[in-house]
Design an enzyme around this catalytic site. Structure first.
Site, short mmCIF file in Angstrom:
data_model
loop_
_atom_site.label_atom_id
_atom_site.label_comp_id
_atom_site.label_asym_id
_atom_site.label_seq_id
_atom_site.Cartn_x
_atom_site.Cartn_y
_atom_site.Cartn_z
N CYS A 175 13.04 -1.52 19.04
CA CYS A 175 12.04 -2.54 18.80
C CYS A 175 10.67 -1.94 19.09
O CYS A 175 10.45 -1.37 20.16
CB CYS A 175 12.32 -3.73 19.72
SG CYS A 175 10.93 -4.83 19.97
N GLU A 176 9.76 -2.06 18.14
CA GLU A 176 8.44 -1.47 18.34
C GLU A 176 7.60 -2.26 19.34
O GLU A 176 6.59 -1.76 19.83
CB GLU A 176 7.69 -1.34 17.02
CG GLU A 176 7.27 -2.64 16.38
CD GLU A 176 6.56 -2.43 15.05
OE1 GLU A 176 5.64 -3.22 14.78
OE2 GLU A 176 6.91 -1.51 14.30
N HIS A 177 8.00 -3.47 19.67
CA HIS A 177 7.22 -4.28 20.61
C HIS A 177 7.53 -3.96 22.07
O HIS A 177 6.65 -4.06 22.92
CB HIS A 177 7.46 -5.77 20.35
CG HIS A 177 7.05 -6.19 18.98
ND1 HIS A 177 7.79 -7.07 18.22
CD2 HIS A 177 5.99 -5.82 18.21
CE1 HIS A 177 7.20 -7.24 17.05
NE2 HIS A 177 6.12 -6.49 17.02
N HIS A 178 8.79 -3.62 22.37
CA HIS A 178 9.20 -3.38 23.76
C HIS A 178 9.86 -2.02 23.96
O HIS A 178 10.21 -1.67 25.08
CB HIS A 178 10.18 -4.47 24.22
CG HIS A 178 9.62 -5.85 24.06
ND1 HIS A 178 9.94 -6.65 22.98
CD2 HIS A 178 8.74 -6.54 24.81
CE1 HIS A 178 9.29 -7.79 23.08
NE2 HIS A 178 8.56 -7.76 24.17
N CYS A 192 15.73 -6.67 23.60
CA CYS A 192 14.52 -7.32 24.12
C CYS A 192 14.74 -8.82 24.29
O CYS A 192 14.05 -9.47 25.07
CB CYS A 192 13.30 -7.03 23.24
SG CYS A 192 13.47 -7.52 21.53
#
Length: 190
Positions: free
Chosen positions: A90-93, A161
């Site tokens: 996941c690019e966010h976390h 995530c």
């Protein structure tokens, strides 16, 4: 010439890996642990090597993979490759998400080797991603490279995530789909 490029790429990979290891060493220290203790002393290097492998999709071309095995084909039967397992971040976390991709296309003039479809999934999955973009990139690559009558991609994934942090929902499953051409008709999708 190719050998020379390979050596240069390899040297660049070693340089990047070394730099990543230095950052992981700093992260371990910032988290409050001793990067020199027995269990952690080689962790920065191992983690850097793992991240290089887990993000190798940045250094690969999905179009080249498909193009390496394109064959003329007459007829318009649906080609489906199901249950392609994949692993991504996941690019966010920067936590893993993983699951299965299902890819279908209707050839117009060309087909590709069946093993190329899972390779395309892997190339796009082995990058920092979101599931929605992953679905679209796979679809777009196949559509642009083979120019079929239609492409459909469905991905089902579990996101760490959502399971390890935040809402902490252990059994949640996210499904995304994207399609072109004949798959825009509900009857064909079914």
């Amino acid at each position: 010439m190719e050998e020379e490029q390979s050596v240069l790429a390899s040297e660049e990979q070693r340089r990047i890996c070394k730099e990543l290891a230095e950052h992981y060493r700093a992260i371990i220290s910032l988290l409050g642990d001793d990067p020199d203790r027995e269990g952690l002393c080689k962790t920065p290097e191992r983690t850097a090597k793992a991240m290089m492998q887990l993000t190798r999709g940045y250094r690969q071309s999905a179009q080249e993979i498909i193009s390496s095995a394109v064959f003329e084909h007459t007829g318009s039967r649906i080609v489906v490759v199901r249950d392609i397992e994949f692993y991504s971040f996941c690019e966010h976390h920067m936590l893993p998400f993983f699951g299965k991709a299902h890819v279908a296309y209707i050839p117009k003039k060309y087909i590709t080797g069946l093993s190329k479809i899972p390779r395309v999934v892997d190339i796009f999955a082995r990058r920092l991603q979101i599931q929605e973009r992953l679905t679209m990139q796979i679809k777009d690559c196949i559509q642009q490279t083979l120019d079929p009558l239609g492409v459909m991609v469905v991905i089902e994934a579990q996101h760490m995530c959502m399971q390890m942090r935040g809402v902490e929902k252990q059994n949640s499953l996210t499904t995304t789909s994207d399609f072109t051409g004949f798959f825009q008709q509900a009857k064909t999708r079914e």
